[in-house]
Motif scaffolding. Sequence first.
Motif, short mmCIF file in Angstrom:
data_model
loop_
_atom_site.label_atom_id
_atom_site.label_comp_id
_atom_site.label_asym_id
_atom_site.label_seq_id
_atom_site.Cartn_x
_atom_site.Cartn_y
_atom_site.Cartn_z
N PRO A 2 0.83 -1.21 0.00
CA PRO A 2 0.00 0.00 0.00
C PRO A 2 0.86 1.25 0.00
CG PRO A 2 -0.89 -1.60 1.52
CD PRO A 2 0.44 -2.15 1.06
N GLY A 3 0.49 2.19 -0.86
CA GLY A 3 1.27 3.40 -1.01
C GLY A 3 2.19 3.38 -2.21
N PHE A 4 2.26 2.24 -2.92
CA PHE A 4 3.16 2.20 -4.08
C PHE A 4 2.67 3.09 -5.21
CE2 PHE A 4 0.19 -0.74 -5.91
CZ PHE A 4 0.50 -0.92 -7.25
N VAL A 5 1.37 3.40 -5.23
CA VAL A 5 0.85 4.42 -6.14
C VAL A 5 0.74 5.72 -5.35
CG1 VAL A 5 -1.01 5.10 -7.69
CG2 VAL A 5 -0.49 2.68 -7.37
N THR A 6 1.36 6.77 -5.86
CA THR A 6 1.35 8.07 -5.20
C THR A 6 0.36 8.99 -5.89
OG1 THR A 6 3.69 7.81 -4.65
CG2 THR A 6 2.76 10.02 -4.47
N VAL A 7 -0.55 9.55 -5.12
CA VAL A 7 -1.47 10.54 -5.65
C VAL A 7 -0.79 11.90 -5.53
CG1 VAL A 7 -3.75 11.59 -5.44
CG2 VAL A 7 -3.46 9.15 -4.95
N THR A 8 -0.50 12.51 -6.66
CA THR A 8 0.23 13.78 -6.65
C THR A 8 -0.66 14.98 -6.91
OG1 THR A 8 0.83 13.38 -8.97
CG2 THR A 8 2.41 12.70 -7.29
N GLY A 9 -1.97 14.73 -7.14
CA GLY A 9 -2.92 15.81 -7.36
C GLY A 9 -4.28 15.20 -7.68
N SER A 10 -5.27 16.03 -7.87
CA SER A 10 -6.61 15.52 -8.15
C SER A 10 -6.72 14.90 -9.53
CB SER A 10 -7.65 16.64 -8.00
OG SER A 10 -7.44 17.66 -8.97
N ARG A 11 -5.69 15.12 -10.36
CA ARG A 11 -5.71 14.51 -11.70
C ARG A 11 -4.40 13.80 -12.03
NH1 ARG A 11 -6.87 18.15 -16.41
NH2 ARG A 11 -7.06 16.11 -17.43
N THR A 12 -3.52 13.60 -11.07
CA THR A 12 -2.21 13.04 -11.38
C THR A 12 -1.80 11.95 -10.38
OG1 THR A 12 -1.21 14.91 -10.20
CG2 THR A 12 -1.32 15.03 -12.61
N LEU A 13 -1.21 10.88 -10.94
CA LEU A 13 -0.72 9.75 -10.16
C LEU A 13 0.68 9.40 -10.65
CD1 LEU A 13 -3.71 7.25 -10.65
CD2 LEU A 13 -3.50 8.99 -8.86
N THR A 14 1.42 8.72 -9.78
CA THR A 14 2.73 8.18 -10.16
C THR A 14 2.88 6.80 -9.53
OG1 THR A 14 3.76 10.37 -10.32
CG2 THR A 14 5.23 8.49 -9.99
N TRP A 15 3.46 5.88 -10.28
CA TRP A 15 3.78 4.56 -9.70
C TRP A 15 5.12 4.09 -10.24
CZ3 TRP A 15 -0.17 5.07 -13.34
CH2 TRP A 15 0.00 4.40 -14.56
N PRO A 16 5.80 3.20 -9.50
CA PRO A 16 7.08 2.67 -9.94
C PRO A 16 6.91 1.52 -10.91
CG PRO A 16 6.54 1.81 -7.78
CD PRO A 16 5.44 2.76 -8.15
N ASP A 17 7.83 1.41 -11.83
CA ASP A 17 7.90 0.23 -12.71
C ASP A 17 8.98 -0.68 -12.13
OD1 ASP A 17 7.10 -1.16 -15.13
OD2 ASP A 17 9.12 -0.74 -15.85
N TYR A 18 8.53 -1.82 -11.57
CA TYR A 18 9.44 -2.77 -10.96
C TYR A 18 9.98 -3.76 -12.00
CZ TYR A 18 7.26 -1.33 -6.48
OH TYR A 18 6.80 -0.63 -5.40
N ALA A 19 10.99 -4.52 -11.61
CA ALA A 19 11.55 -5.54 -12.50
C ALA A 19 10.49 -6.59 -12.82
CB ALA A 19 12.76 -6.20 -11.84
N GLY A 20 10.36 -6.91 -14.11
CA GLY A 20 9.38 -7.91 -14.53
C GLY A 20 10.00 -8.90 -15.49
N ASN A 21 9.25 -9.26 -16.54
CA ASN A 21 9.74 -10.27 -17.48
C ASN A 21 10.52 -9.68 -18.64
OD1 ASN A 21 7.75 -9.11 -19.06
ND2 ASN A 21 6.34 -10.85 -18.93
N ALA A 22 10.70 -8.36 -18.65
CA ALA A 22 11.48 -7.65 -19.67
C ALA A 22 10.88 -7.75 -21.07
CB ALA A 22 12.93 -8.13 -19.68
N MET A 23 9.60 -8.14 -21.17
CA MET A 23 8.93 -8.09 -22.47
C MET A 23 8.46 -6.68 -22.79
SD MET A 23 6.84 -11.70 -22.40
CE MET A 23 6.27 -11.63 -24.09
N TYR A 24 8.15 -5.91 -21.75
CA TYR A 24 7.78 -4.50 -21.88
C TYR A 24 6.58 -4.30 -22.81
CZ TYR A 24 12.26 -3.77 -19.59
OH TYR A 24 13.31 -3.80 -18.69
N MET A 25 5.58 -5.16 -22.66
CA MET A 25 4.40 -5.02 -23.52
C MET A 25 3.59 -3.78 -23.15
SD MET A 25 3.44 -9.05 -23.93
CE MET A 25 2.38 -8.90 -25.36
N THR A 26 3.47 -3.50 -21.86
CA THR A 26 2.77 -2.28 -21.44
C THR A 26 3.54 -1.04 -21.85
OG1 THR A 26 1.67 -3.38 -19.59
CG2 THR A 26 1.87 -0.99 -19.48
N LEU A 27 4.81 -0.98 -21.50
CA LEU A 27 5.61 0.19 -21.82
C LEU A 27 5.79 0.34 -23.33
CD1 LEU A 27 8.41 0.33 -19.09
CD2 LEU A 27 6.03 1.08 -18.99
#
Length: 294
Positions: A193-218
Motif C-alpha cells: 500500500p502506497g506504491f501508487v502516489t497521488v500527486t494531485g486531483s488529476r495526477t498519479l505516479t507509480w514505480p515500474d518494478y523488475a518484470g519479465n522484460a517483455m515491456y508489452m505495457t511500456l
Amino acid sequence: MFHPGEQIVQRRAGLTVGGWGSAGVGASIPQVAADFLARQRLLVIVAADETGAAWAGALTGPPGFVTAPDDRTVIADRLPGAGDPLDGLFRTERPVGVLAIDPATRRRMRVNGHARDDGGRLVIRTEQVYSNCPKYIQTRDATDEALPERGPAQVTGELTAEQQRRIAAADTFFIGTYAQGLGADASHRGGNPGFVTVTGSRTLTWPDYAGNAMYMTLGNLELEPRCGLLFLGWDDGHALHLTGRARVDWDPERAASVPGAQRLIDFEVDQAIEVSGAIPQRWSFGGYSRFNPA
C-alpha cells in the motif's frame, strides 16, 4: 510482427536479446490454459472506445463462466455491466486485452485478440496467449459473502478526495494499453500500500518494478500514451475506472528515490468512472507478495 514500441523500450532498458517480446507469443490456447480459464472468477478486459480513450473493466462470475471451446476461442458468458465504460463497446468487433488472474494462487495469464458481443456473450478470437510470473500479486480468496447490488456510475473529470484515498491505499491495480494495428493488452501492477502516489486531483505516479522484460505495457505506451487504469474495491465491490495518458520517466535519479523502481510512470486523469457493486462478492486478503519492495 515485431512491436516497434517494445523494441525501443528494450533498447533503453539495455536488453540485448533479439526477438524478445510479443512477437514470440503464440495464438493457440494450450489445454492447461483452457483448464485454468475454466476455474477463474475474475477477468480484466481492456479496449479503446470510439474516441481512442482506453478503459479497463472487470468481468466476474462463478468458475465455468469462462470457457475455451477450441484452441483459438475464449468465451465469457456475460458482458460488461451498466455503468462500466466498456458497456456496449463490443457490439462492434474490436481489439481486446484480457487478463485472467487467480489471486489465491498468484497465477495469471493474458489473452489478447479481437472480441465481439455474441448474444450477450463476449467471444474472443485469440492472437496472443501466454502466462506471467507471480511477482507482486497479493493473495486473496473469493468468499461467499455477497455485496450490495450494482449502483449507478459516478462520472467526474478529476479524482474525489475518497477516490484519492482509495488509490493511495491500494496494493493492486490493472492497466490497459493499446497501439494502433498492434492490439490491446491488460496487465497487473502490485506493491505494498502506497506504491501508487497521488500527486494531485488529476495526477498519479507509480514505480515500474523488475518484470519479465517483455515491456508489452511500456511498449504500447511508447506508441500510444492513452491508457486505462482499474482499481477494484476487494472489500466493498467498487470499481474505479480511470482513463488518461501515461508518460514513462527514465530519469535514474528520480527512480532511485523509490525503492525497487527501475523507472517511474506519471499518469494524468482525463475521466474517472466509479461504479458501486461492480464485483458481487468480497475477496478476503491473504498476504503481500514477497517480491514487493519495502
